[in-house]
Design a protein around this motif. Structure first.
Motif, short mmCIF file in Angstrom:
data_model
loop_
_atom_site.label_atom_id
_atom_site.label_comp_id
_atom_site.label_asym_id
_atom_site.label_seq_id
_atom_site.Cartn_x
_atom_site.Cartn_y
_atom_site.Cartn_z
N LEU A 1 -9.94 -9.24 3.19
CA LEU A 1 -9.17 -7.99 3.24
C LEU A 1 -8.01 -8.03 2.25
O LEU A 1 -7.74 -7.05 1.53
CB LEU A 1 -8.65 -7.76 4.66
CG LEU A 1 -9.70 -7.44 5.73
CD1 LEU A 1 -9.06 -7.35 7.11
CD2 LEU A 1 -10.42 -6.13 5.41
N ALA B 1 -6.61 -3.67 10.66
CA ALA B 1 -7.81 -4.41 10.28
C ALA B 1 -7.47 -5.86 9.96
O ALA B 1 -8.18 -6.79 10.36
CB ALA B 1 -8.49 -3.74 9.09
N LEU B 2 -6.35 -6.05 9.25
CA LEU B 2 -5.94 -7.42 8.91
C LEU B 2 -5.58 -8.20 10.18
O LEU B 2 -5.97 -9.37 10.34
CB LEU B 2 -4.74 -7.37 7.97
CG LEU B 2 -4.16 -8.74 7.55
CD1 LEU B 2 -5.21 -9.57 6.83
CD2 LEU B 2 -2.93 -8.55 6.68
N LEU C 1 -5.30 -0.23 7.82
CA LEU C 1 -5.53 -1.43 7.02
C LEU C 1 -4.79 -2.62 7.62
O LEU C 1 -5.33 -3.73 7.71
CB LEU C 1 -5.05 -1.18 5.58
CG LEU C 1 -5.34 -2.28 4.56
CD1 LEU C 1 -6.84 -2.53 4.46
CD2 LEU C 1 -4.77 -1.90 3.20
N GLN D 1 -12.31 -0.97 -2.28
CA GLN D 1 -12.62 -0.52 -0.92
C GLN D 1 -12.73 -1.71 0.04
O GLN D 1 -13.06 -2.83 -0.37
CB GLN D 1 -13.93 0.28 -0.92
CG GLN D 1 -13.82 1.60 -1.70
CD GLN D 1 -15.15 2.30 -1.78
OE1 GLN D 1 -16.12 1.73 -2.29
NE2 GLN D 1 -15.21 3.54 -1.31
N LEU D 2 -12.46 -1.42 1.34
CA LEU D 2 -12.49 -2.51 2.33
C LEU D 2 -13.92 -2.99 2.54
O LEU D 2 -14.82 -2.19 2.80
CB LEU D 2 -11.92 -2.02 3.66
CG LEU D 2 -10.40 -1.78 3.72
CD1 LEU D 2 -10.01 -1.36 5.13
CD2 LEU D 2 -9.64 -3.02 3.31
N GLN E 1 -14.88 -2.83 8.22
CA GLN E 1 -14.04 -1.98 9.06
C GLN E 1 -13.48 -2.79 10.22
O GLN E 1 -14.08 -3.80 10.62
CB GLN E 1 -14.86 -0.80 9.59
CG GLN E 1 -15.48 0.07 8.51
CD GLN E 1 -16.41 1.11 9.11
OE1 GLN E 1 -16.18 1.61 10.22
NE2 GLN E 1 -17.46 1.44 8.38
N GLU F 1 0.82 -1.20 0.00
CA GLU F 1 0.00 0.00 0.00
C GLU F 1 0.86 1.26 0.00
O GLU F 1 0.52 2.27 -0.66
CB GLU F 1 -0.94 0.00 1.21
CG GLU F 1 -2.09 -0.97 1.09
CD GLU F 1 -2.97 -0.63 -0.10
OE1 GLU F 1 -3.68 0.40 -0.05
OE2 GLU F 1 -2.94 -1.38 -1.09
N ALA G 1 -9.29 -7.61 -1.25
CA ALA G 1 -9.65 -6.21 -1.52
C ALA G 1 -8.41 -5.39 -1.81
O ALA G 1 -8.41 -4.52 -2.71
CB ALA G 1 -10.40 -5.64 -0.32
N VAL G 2 -7.33 -5.64 -1.06
CA VAL G 2 -6.08 -4.91 -1.30
C VAL G 2 -5.50 -5.29 -2.66
O VAL G 2 -5.04 -4.43 -3.42
CB VAL G 2 -5.07 -5.21 -0.17
CG1 VAL G 2 -3.69 -4.65 -0.52
CG2 VAL G 2 -5.56 -4.62 1.15
N GLN H 1 -20.95 -3.13 3.49
CA GLN H 1 -20.17 -3.65 4.62
C GLN H 1 -21.07 -4.35 5.64
O GLN H 1 -20.68 -5.35 6.24
CB GLN H 1 -19.38 -2.51 5.27
CG GLN H 1 -18.21 -2.01 4.42
CD GLN H 1 -17.50 -0.84 5.06
OE1 GLN H 1 -18.09 -0.08 5.84
NE2 GLN H 1 -16.22 -0.64 4.71
N TYR I 1 -17.52 -11.82 -0.27
CA TYR I 1 -17.01 -10.87 -1.25
C TYR I 1 -17.89 -10.84 -2.50
O TYR I 1 -18.07 -9.79 -3.15
CB TYR I 1 -15.57 -11.22 -1.64
CG TYR I 1 -14.84 -10.04 -2.26
CD1 TYR I 1 -14.49 -8.94 -1.47
CD2 TYR I 1 -14.52 -10.03 -3.61
CE1 TYR I 1 -13.83 -7.87 -2.02
CE2 TYR I 1 -13.85 -8.95 -4.18
CZ TYR I 1 -13.51 -7.87 -3.37
OH TYR I 1 -12.87 -6.78 -3.93
#
Length: 925
Positions: free
Chosen positions: A725, A294-295, A291, A734-735, A738, A278, A728-729, A816, A799
């Motif tokens: 996650l 979050a992971l 991020l 977008q995530l 959250q 990132e 998404a990366v 979400q 997803y």
């Protein structure tokens, strides 16, 4: 030789600082070595100098961890490190809600762990309390009562019935001395002591010329020479052994620690990769941090530490109902992994109530029914009840045991108890089985005089009046036979005494582990009121033999069989004699090395000759260990552990403390156990019964099963959250969730869904399978494959619906919320599949655990609050959903449930076929 008062004695001249076999020395030699006059004792000045040289007669207190250190240690876990780091990072980034929730999880787990660990061992304190407070000594030729702490090597102590030995002493004089050493050696019967030296290699229980600190005089008088004080005493050495015993991790804690370490590095690696990717893309540093957080939050099973603690606590409650009080939470799981149980004999495998089982009188052999002190049962010959009218020798043999007897049988609150010597109590019980009442006989034949038991003569005799004055005598077979010239026949007339035949009967009884007493009688003169040894020196009429033993518990025999069927080796480690121990072990059904069809009992003396390298092989093959010393119990446990055995050890005495602490799980007796044993243990049996151990093992296996089910249930969620996650990366989208939503999923589902598995009933055949191998990983290959399958199914469903919602124009918060709800619903459906890891749900019953459905219902209710209440929308960034969106979400859950059900059904059928084929192959061979 006296020590000059102006000179301090050198430690090299006094033996307490050297290795000395005091029990093998002549008493006079011991007095000379310690430079003391037996009749005068030490002078006050000399005693003061020796106390300065050797210290007080107290044991060194070991430093304990403070409450603060104990609490801080609860944070010493790899997963907790990650959560604490996440707490700090989110706090620095201003995400206060996320930071508070993460830290709250950590704090709750640490508090629960601290509450349990604060009940730590207090064995050292209990040992110190076991030392007596006062002692009677000779100082300067006069008797003095002093604090036991003031005793020094060389002091002359005076002891009588009721006293405790205040230190280790070499007996100088002993008169009819009997000592209760059960707390130290484990021997159930009081030991006769004397002042004569014994062999240097005799184990602790056979050192009859010694008295040891904390043991009690039950009969007689003695003069002793203090040879060891404080830490140098045998009980002091046990303290040192307890302090040096290792606190071993349990199989579960080891596996979770290995799993946590692996997870730690995987998560840190992924976070670093994610941050670098990132950052190279040009993303903002704070956003990249969030991020990565979050992971980490998604990958860490935050609910695992709390859930494990709560599951173990509920297991403690279950075991309490089976008379097993758990002192440490991890002991619950350890029981389920146990593959060796080392059990004491007396009171655990046996009734701890001496019972006459065989009688030989008038040339006939009899057996008895009924166990323990309850006077119920019969005396039988060839399975028919004996009639005293047909064998006067039997009647007189029973009367002799009843009248030449100082014990009393009483009933209290439905329990039959013996006041006095257990051996004499057994004689009264067997007489009651034949219809003889002690009170009635004592009225008919009142006691006039007594010759009490003396070790020199090995018998007791009583004189009785009445219509026919008689002397009754009971004692060792040798003492009674040498004084007898005739034997009573069944018709009541004296006849020829066949000593060779009687000795064969004694040999046969002793070979079965029975303690044999002989009985005789002699007519007394009219009006005689006194007797002494000259009256009983010869011409006695031999009446018969009574053989008794502390019989095995019936429920213990059944429990041992169940344990062995479950692949658990049961070994007897006792302070009792080898023949008795082997006989009881055979009756109970222990499996071990045999010679000539008999179980082999290895004695403590034999263990002394075996090196540490050869010991593990011997211990694995042997089922019975007798006359063992405290340090040998510790050696036996360590030898088993060297072969990766998970060892449960039972005990009740001070001598058991080191082995109880060293064992993977120490089990103390609640009724007969000393404070030392209880404080050194992980579990206490409230009924001192081996069958309660088996019940606790069964419960432990059930708890381990349910813990495994929880872990298998929770890991796919963490995997799915991490994958979504990362995807998404990778797609630079977008995530889908959250960090605070990830925490919501992990914590609420762990408590409301996962914990419902603790109420899952034990699966059929739980005690028919072998113990879980200690080297087997927490998750087998099959379970790992299932975890991957469910994790990827969660990824696809969540997803896929996220992309669908975003594609049709839904807001990010709404999409979400859909993803968060997908995880909750899929976990609920998957929970039903995890009720058994092997059997399909139809095999275990849909409604055998209603708590699962209660948990799902509450979880759906809470999730509805998450979706539809404004406060929760603000707190967690959620948004209300439409009915059609919910329909798609539940459809995803049903698909996952169906796929996993089919996978389990296929595996179950294949496993059943392989099992049938293996059994068929065994039958053919």
């Amino acid at each position: 030789m006296r020590v000059r008062e102006e000179r301090k004695p050198e430690k090299t001249t006094l033996s307490p600082d050297k290795t000395q076999d005091w029990h093998s020395l002549d008493a006079r030699e011991a007095l000379q070595l310690l430079q003391v006059d037996q009749k005068k004792g030490l002078t006050q000045e000399e005693a003061a100098r020796r106390q300065e040289a050797y210290g007080s007669n107290v044991m060194t207190q070991q430093k304990k961890q403070s409450a603060l250190v104990l609490f801080l240690l609860q944070f010493h876990q790899p997963l907790i490190y990650i959560l604490l780091a996440a707490t700090v990072v989110t706090l620095l980034l201003g995400e206060y809600i996320d930071s508070s929730v993460i830290f709250g999880v950590v704090l709750i787990n640490s508090i629960i762990g601290y509450i349990q660990e604060s009940k730590a061992l207090a064995a050292i304190d209990a040992l110190s309390k076991s030392m007596t407070a006062k002692a009677t000594v000779l100082r300067g030729g006069s008797k003095q009562h002093i604090d036991a702490s003031e005793l020094v090597p060389g002091d002359i102590v005076l002891l009588q019935s009721g006293d405790k030995f205040p230190a280790d002493v070499r007996l100088v004089q002993a008169r009819d001395l009997k000592v209760d050493e059960s707390a130290l050696t484990g021997e159930s019967v009081a030991v006769e002591k004397h002042s004569e030296p014994v062999a240097a290699d005799d184990v602790l229980g056979d050192r009859f010329s010694m008295g040891f600190a904390s043991t009690a005089v039950t009969y007689g008088q003695a003069t002793g020479l203090v040879v060891a004080t404080g830490d140098k005493t045998e009980v002091g050495k046990i303290q040192e052994s307890i302090s040096g015993a290792q606190n071993l991790d349990t199989p579960l804690t080891i596996k979770i620690k290995e799993f946590s370490n692996l997870l730690l590095w995987v998560i840190l690696g992924l976070c670093v990769v994610l941050f670098v990717v990132e950052y190279l893309r040009g993303a903002d540093a704070s956003d990249t941090f969030m991020l990565a957080v979050a992971l980490a939050v998604g990958a860490i099973p935050e609910g695992l530490p709390v859930a494990v603690t709560i599951m173990l606590a509920l297991g403690v409650s279950k075991m309490a109902k089976r008379r097993a009080i758990i002192r440490k939470l991890v002991a619950v799981e350890t029981l389920g992994s146990t593959n060796v149980i080392c059990s004491d004999k007396t009171g655990t495998l046996t009734e701890n109530q001496m019972t006459v089982q065989q009688i030989a009188a008038g040339g006939e052999q009899y057996t008895t029914t009924g166990l323990g002190y309850r006077p119920e049962g019969e005396i039988q010959r060839e399975e028919r009840q004996a009639d005293l009218r047909h064998n006067k020798a039997l009647e007189q043999c029973l009367k002799a045991g009843l009248l030449c007897n100082d014990s009393t049988l009483k009933e209290k609150n439905g329990q039959w108890l013996i006041e006095g010597d257990p051996t004499e109590g057994a004689l009264e019980v067997v007489a009651r089985k034949a219809g003889l009442e002690k009170r009635t006989l004592e009225e008919q034949q009142p006691r006039q005089d007594t010759i009490p038991f003396e070790s020199e003569y090995q018998y007791m005799a009583t004189l009785h009046g009445g219509d026919r004055p008689l002397i009754y005598l009971k004692g060792s077979v040798e003492a009674v036979l040498e004084r007898s010239s005739k034997a009573l026949l069944p018709d009541g007339e004296p006849g020829e005494l066949d000593k060779e035949h009687i000795e064969k009967q004694v040999e046969q009884m002793a070979g079965e582990g029975l303690r044999v007493l002989a009985f005789a009688m002699l007519g007394a003169t009219e009006g005689q009121t006194q007797i002494d040894h000259k009256h009983t020196s010869s011409d006695l009429i031999f009446l018969g033999l009574q053989g008794m033993i502390d019989p095995p518990r019936q429920e213990a025999m059944e429990a041992v069989a169940l344990c062995q069927r479950a692949g658990i080796d049961v070994k007897m480690i006792t302070g009792d004699h080898a023949v008795t121990a082997a006989a009881i072990a055979s009756q109970i059904g222990l499996r071990g090395r045999q010679e000539n069809g008999q179980l082999v009992a290895v004695t403590g003396k034999q263990l002394q000759q075996i090196g540490d390298q050869e010991l593990p092989d011997l211990v694995e093959k042997t089922a019975v260990f007798a006359r063992v010393a405290p340090e040998q119990k510790l050696r036996l446990v360590k030898a088993l552990q060297s072969r990766s055995k998970v060892v449960a050890m039972t005990g009740d005495g001070v001598n058991d403390g080191p082995a109880l602490k060293q064992a993977n799980i120490g089990i103390a007796m609640g009724i007969t156990g000393t404070d030392v044993a209880k404080d050194a243990s992980d579990m206490v049996l409230t009924d001192d019964n081996f069958s309660s151990i088996e019940g606790a093992v069964e419960e432990g296996r059930g708890v381990f099963d349910n813990l495994t089910k929880f872990i298998v249930w929770t890991l796919p969620t963490n995997l799915g959250e991490s994958l979504i996650l990362l995807l998404a990366v990778a797609l630079n989208s977008q995530l889908p969730m959250q960090p605070v939503q990830l925490l919501w999923i992990n914590m609420t589902t762990s408590v409301l869904l996962g914990l419902m598995l603790v109420f899952e009933p034990k699966e059929p055949g739980i005690m028919d399978r072998p113990p879980r191998p200690s080297d087997q990983p927490l998750l087998t290959t099959k379970l790992i494959m299932r975890t991957l399958l469910v994790g990827f199914l969660m990824l696809i469903c969540s997803y896929g619906l996220f992309l669908y919602e975003m594609g049709r124009g839904a807001t990010l918060r709404e999409a979400q919320t859909v993803v968060t709800t997908v995880f909750v619903v899929v976990e609920s459906f998957y929970l039903l599949n995890c009720r058994s890891l092997v059997r399909p749900i139809g095999q275990i019953g849909w409604f055998t655990n209603p708590w699962v459905y209660y948990g799902i219902a509450v979880m759906f209710l809470v999730q509805a609050l998450f979706i539809y209440t404004p406060f929760m929308n603000m707190l967690f960034g959620s948004s209300p959903l439409e009915a059609v969106q919910l329909l798609r979400i539940f459809g995803a859950g049903a698909v996952v449930f169906t796929i996993i059900s089919i996978e389990k059904q296929i595996r179950f059928r294949l496993g059943t076929r392989r099992l049938k084929a293996a059994k068929k192959g065994e039958q053919l061979t």
